[in-house]
Design a protein around this motif. Structure first.
Motif, PDB file in Angstrom:
ATOM      1  N   ILE A   1       2.889   1.333   0.870  1.00  0.00           N
ATOM      2  CA  ILE A   1       4.199   1.959   1.024  1.00  0.00           C
ATOM      3  C   ILE A   1       4.231   2.660   2.391  1.00  0.00           C
ATOM      4  O   ILE A   1       3.229   2.688   3.101  1.00  0.00           O
ATOM      5  N   SER A   2       5.378   3.231   2.723  1.00  0.00           N
ATOM      6  CA  SER A   2       5.467   4.010   3.961  1.00  0.00           C
ATOM      7  C   SER A   2       6.265   5.278   3.711  1.00  0.00           C
ATOM      8  O   SER A   2       6.933   5.434   2.686  1.00  0.00           O
ATOM      9  N   ALA A   3       6.220   6.182   4.692  1.00  0.00           N
ATOM     10  CA  ALA A   3       6.928   7.457   4.590  1.00  0.00           C
ATOM     11  C   ALA A   3       8.419   7.314   4.800  1.00  0.00           C
ATOM     12  O   ALA A   3       9.162   8.298   4.645  1.00  0.00           O
ATOM     13  N   ILE A   4       8.891   6.108   5.131  1.00  0.00           N
ATOM     14  CA  ILE A   4      10.331   5.912   5.296  1.00  0.00           C
ATOM     15  C   ILE A   4      11.053   6.022   3.959  1.00  0.00           C
ATOM     16  O   ILE A   4      12.126   6.623   3.866  1.00  0.00           O
ATOM     17  N   SER A   5      10.480   5.445   2.897  1.00  0.00           N
ATOM     18  CA  SER A   5      11.168   5.433   1.605  1.00  0.00           C
ATOM     19  C   SER A   5      11.462   6.831   1.065  1.00  0.00           C
ATOM     20  O   SER A   5      12.613   7.134   0.722  1.00  0.00           O
ATOM     21  N   PRO A   6      10.474   7.717   0.966  1.00  0.00           N
ATOM     22  CA  PRO A   6      10.774   9.060   0.436  1.00  0.00           C
ATOM     23  C   PRO A   6      11.651   9.885   1.363  1.00  0.00           C
ATOM     24  O   PRO A   6      12.120  10.963   0.955  1.00  0.00           O
ATOM     25  N   ALA A   7      11.916   9.408   2.577  1.00  0.00           N
ATOM     26  CA  ALA A   7      12.801  10.133   3.494  1.00  0.00           C
ATOM     27  C   ALA A   7      14.273   9.909   3.172  1.00  0.00           C
ATOM     28  O   ALA A   7      15.136  10.608   3.716  1.00  0.00           O
ATOM     29  N   LEU A   8      14.573   8.951   2.277  1.00  0.00           N
ATOM     30  CA  LEU A   8      15.976   8.594   2.042  1.00  0.00           C
ATOM     31  C   LEU A   8      16.721   9.618   1.201  1.00  0.00           C
ATOM     32  O   LEU A   8      17.798  10.084   1.576  1.00  0.00           O
ATOM     33  N   ASN A   9      16.186   9.954   0.038  1.00  0.00           N
ATOM     34  CA  ASN A   9      16.813  10.958  -0.822  1.00  0.00           C
ATOM     35  C   ASN A   9      15.814  11.392  -1.885  1.00  0.00           C
ATOM     36  O   ASN A   9      14.727  10.803  -2.025  1.00  0.00           O
ATOM     37  N   ALA A  10      16.179  12.406  -2.647  1.00  0.00           N
ATOM     38  CA  ALA A  10      15.256  13.006  -3.609  1.00  0.00           C
ATOM     39  C   ALA A  10      14.885  12.026  -4.723  1.00  0.00           C
ATOM     40  O   ALA A  10      13.738  12.007  -5.189  1.00  0.00           O
ATOM     41  N   ASN A  11      15.838  11.209  -5.176  1.00  0.00           N
ATOM     42  CA  ASN A  11      15.549  10.261  -6.245  1.00  0.00           C
ATOM     43  C   ASN A  11      14.562   9.182  -5.794  1.00  0.00           C
ATOM     44  O   ASN A  11      13.663   8.795  -6.553  1.00  0.00           O
ATOM     45  N   VAL A  12      14.728   8.685  -4.566  1.00  0.00           N
ATOM     46  CA  VAL A  12      13.792   7.684  -4.070  1.00  0.00           C
ATOM     47  C   VAL A  12      12.406   8.300  -3.898  1.00  0.00           C
ATOM     48  O   VAL A  12      11.387   7.674  -4.214  1.00  0.00           O
ATOM     49  N   ALA A  13      12.348   9.535  -3.420  1.00  0.00           N
ATOM     50  CA  ALA A  13      11.058  10.213  -3.289  1.00  0.00           C
ATOM     51  C   ALA A  13      10.370  10.344  -4.648  1.00  0.00           C
ATOM     52  O   ALA A  13       9.165  10.102  -4.775  1.00  0.00           O
ATOM     53  N   ALA A  14      11.135  10.711  -5.664  1.00  0.00           N
ATOM     54  CA  ALA A  14      10.575  10.832  -7.015  1.00  0.00           C
ATOM     55  C   ALA A  14      10.138   9.471  -7.550  1.00  0.00           C
ATOM     56  O   ALA A  14       9.131   9.365  -8.268  1.00  0.00           O
ATOM     57  N   THR A  15      10.872   8.431  -7.195  1.00  0.00           N
ATOM     58  CA  THR A  15      10.499   7.081  -7.608  1.00  0.00           C
ATOM     59  C   THR A  15       9.201   6.654  -6.952  1.00  0.00           C
ATOM     60  O   THR A  15       8.354   6.001  -7.579  1.00  0.00           O
ATOM     61  N   CYS A  16       9.030   6.998  -5.684  1.00  0.00           N
ATOM     62  CA  CYS A  16       7.768   6.695  -4.990  1.00  0.00           C
ATOM     63  C   CYS A  16       6.590   7.345  -5.707  1.00  0.00           C
ATOM     64  O   CYS A  16       5.534   6.729  -5.893  1.00  0.00           O
ATOM     65  N   LYS A  17       6.766   8.589  -6.112  1.00  0.00           N
ATOM     66  CA  LYS A  17       5.697   9.275  -6.828  1.00  0.00           C
ATOM     67  C   LYS A  17       5.414   8.591  -8.161  1.00  0.00           C
ATOM     68  O   LYS A  17       4.252   8.424  -8.559  1.00  0.00           O
ATOM     69  N   GLU A  18       6.467   8.175  -8.857  1.00  0.00           N
ATOM     70  CA  GLU A  18       6.305   7.455 -10.119  1.00  0.00           C
ATOM     71  C   GLU A  18       5.515   6.167  -9.898  1.00  0.00           C
ATOM     72  O   GLU A  18       4.576   5.849 -10.648  1.00  0.00           O
ATOM     73  N   LEU A  19       5.876   5.406  -8.871  1.00  0.00           N
ATOM     74  CA  LEU A  19       5.190   4.158  -8.554  1.00  0.00           C
ATOM     75  C   LEU A  19       3.720   4.406  -8.234  1.00  0.00           C
ATOM     76  O   LEU A  19       2.824   3.707  -8.736  1.00  0.00           O
ATOM     77  N   LEU A  20       3.438   5.409  -7.392  1.00  0.00           N
ATOM     78  CA  LEU A  20       2.062   5.688  -7.000  1.00  0.00           C
ATOM     79  C   LEU A  20       1.211   6.141  -8.182  1.00  0.00           C
ATOM     80  O   LEU A  20       0.032   5.805  -8.268  1.00  0.00           O
ATOM     81  N   ALA A  21       1.814   6.882  -9.094  1.00  0.00           N
ATOM     82  CA  ALA A  21       1.084   7.333 -10.278  1.00  0.00           C
ATOM     83  C   ALA A  21       0.674   6.138 -11.139  1.00  0.00           C
ATOM     84  O   ALA A  21      -0.459   6.073 -11.641  1.00  0.00           O
ATOM     85  N   VAL A  22       1.584   5.174 -11.296  1.00  0.00           N
ATOM     86  CA  VAL A  22       1.266   3.976 -12.075  1.00  0.00           C
ATOM     87  C   VAL A  22       0.170   3.173 -11.380  1.00  0.00           C
ATOM     88  O   VAL A  22      -0.790   2.730 -12.012  1.00  0.00           O
TER      89      VAL A  22
ATOM     90  N   TRP B   1       7.327  -0.518 -13.376  1.00  0.00           N
ATOM     91  CA  TRP B   1       6.280  -0.682 -12.366  1.00  0.00           C
ATOM     92  C   TRP B   1       5.049  -1.387 -12.904  1.00  0.00           C
ATOM     93  O   TRP B   1       4.316  -2.048 -12.153  1.00  0.00           O
ATOM     94  N   ASP B   2       4.787  -1.272 -14.204  1.00  0.00           N
ATOM     95  CA  ASP B   2       3.652  -1.991 -14.787  1.00  0.00           C
ATOM     96  C   ASP B   2       3.803  -3.495 -14.562  1.00  0.00           C
ATOM     97  O   ASP B   2       2.841  -4.191 -14.245  1.00  0.00           O
TER      98      ASP B   2
END
Length: 340
Positions: A133-154, A121-122
């Motif tokens: 981003i939108s709330a559609i992505s973390p609605a897909l599955n747990a891994n994508v939701a965790a990836t969204c959090k990783e992206l937002l943290a960066v 992400w860097d």
């Protein structure tokens, strides 16, 4: 100016004519879209530098799609290549993503295979000033939701402005987690939150009057929007801007539309728009989000921001396809005939 980066799943929308006519015609229109790509397309049209980040497979279909993205004036450098297929959905012509007519076919798409640690992400966010981003992505599955959090943290660590669209899709969120278990920890990173009073309730647990949509009293709705905006900002201290949209169907046909913007302790209310008919409901909210980013990115006055975004969203209702092709002139001309 440093670019905006829009992150989310690119989707192909198949739009069949209803009652089986698509079978008799042996044809079905296909639109390239996805909420975040729709936002990026509008921003590029309005001369805001923008990149797009998604996941696409290594095949000729994906190559064609990337060429389409480039032709729209969008930087494709954030597109990562892995996986086997592009996500799709079917939406009969004249229907709405929020109703039961939508059929998703996005299981096992390349984007759904995202997981923490799979993307740098860097590098994706290099020289970026704004992430959407939108709330559609973390609605897909747990891994994508965790990836969204990783992206937002960066992004947050880099001091990047972050916006989120609280778009709720009832057909998603099928992996054992409810939105209120996932979304608050993502919104906690966000500077700009767009949605409505009902989405804020479903995704964030912000209280909503369950009967308010029946009464449809504008003054009451505006007061509720203010209370919702204040509750969001109190709960999520990074949030500086909250926008709420109100879109009501009119009988026997047509639509009534207006919006609010809450910033610096004050609520701004848009002009009202009415139409007797709608060409395509898909992408109107994305167009509003793009208009919001456009005005805030350019540091325009709050009333100007909300008026432009609302006029853009209303105009998209009269255009077929996922993304708008309205020019800035088209939107400002519509503003001159708005009801204040």
């Amino acid at each position: 100016m440093m670019p905006v980066c829009c992150f989310g799943e690119l989707l192909l929308r198949f739009s069949p004519v209803v009652q089986g006519e698509w079978i008799r015609q042996a044809a079905m229109p296909v639109f390239v879209g996805g909420a975040e790509l729709n936002v990026a397309t509008a921003l590029a049209k309005w001369h805001v530098p923008v990149s797009y980040s998604t996941v696409l497979p290594q095949n000729s279909l994906a190559d064609d799609i990337i060429s389409y993205v480039v032709d729209k004036g969008i930087d494709p450098s954030g597109i990562v290549r892995f996986g086997q297929r592009v996500g799709t959905y079917y939406l009969p012509q004249g229907t709405d993503l929020k109703n039961a007519g939508v059929i998703y076919d996005r299981a096992h798409s390349a984007f759904s295979e995202l997981a923490p640690g799979k993307v740098d992400w860097d590098t994706i966010l290099q020289d970026t000033s704004w992430l959407h981003i939108s709330a559609i992505s973390p609605a897909l599955n747990a891994n994508v939701a965790a990836t969204c959090k990783e992206l937002l943290a960066v992004a947050s660590a880099k001091g990047i402005t972050i916006s989120i669209d609280l778009n709720y899709r009832a057909r998603l969120w099928q992996y054992g987690k409810t939105p209120v278990e996932i979304m608050p920890e993502l919104v906690d990173y966000c500077t700009v939150v767009m949605g409505n009073i009902w989405a804020a309730n479903t995704l964030l647990g912000i209280p909503v009057d369950p009967q308010i949509h029946i009464r449809e009293d504008k003054n009451e709705l505006l007061a509720h929007a203010l209370a919702t905006s204040e509750a969001i900002q109190e709960r999520f201290p990074r949030c500086k801007v909250v926008a709420n949209t109100f879109r009501f169907d009119m009988l026997p046909a047509g639509l009534h539309y207006y919006t609010t913007l809450h910033v610096n302790g004050q609520q701004y209310v848009s002009s009202e728009y009415f139409t007797d008919s709608v060409v395509d409901r898909v992408g109107s909210g994305d167009c509003f989000m793009a208009g919001l980013i456009y005005g805030l990115y350019r540091q325009e006055a709050p009333q100007s921001v909300i008026e432009f975004a609302t006029a853009a969203a209303f105009g998209k209702l009269q255009q077929m396809g996922d993304a708008t092709n309205q020019s800035i002139t088209d939107i400002t001309t519509r503003l001159q005939s708005a009801t204040f």
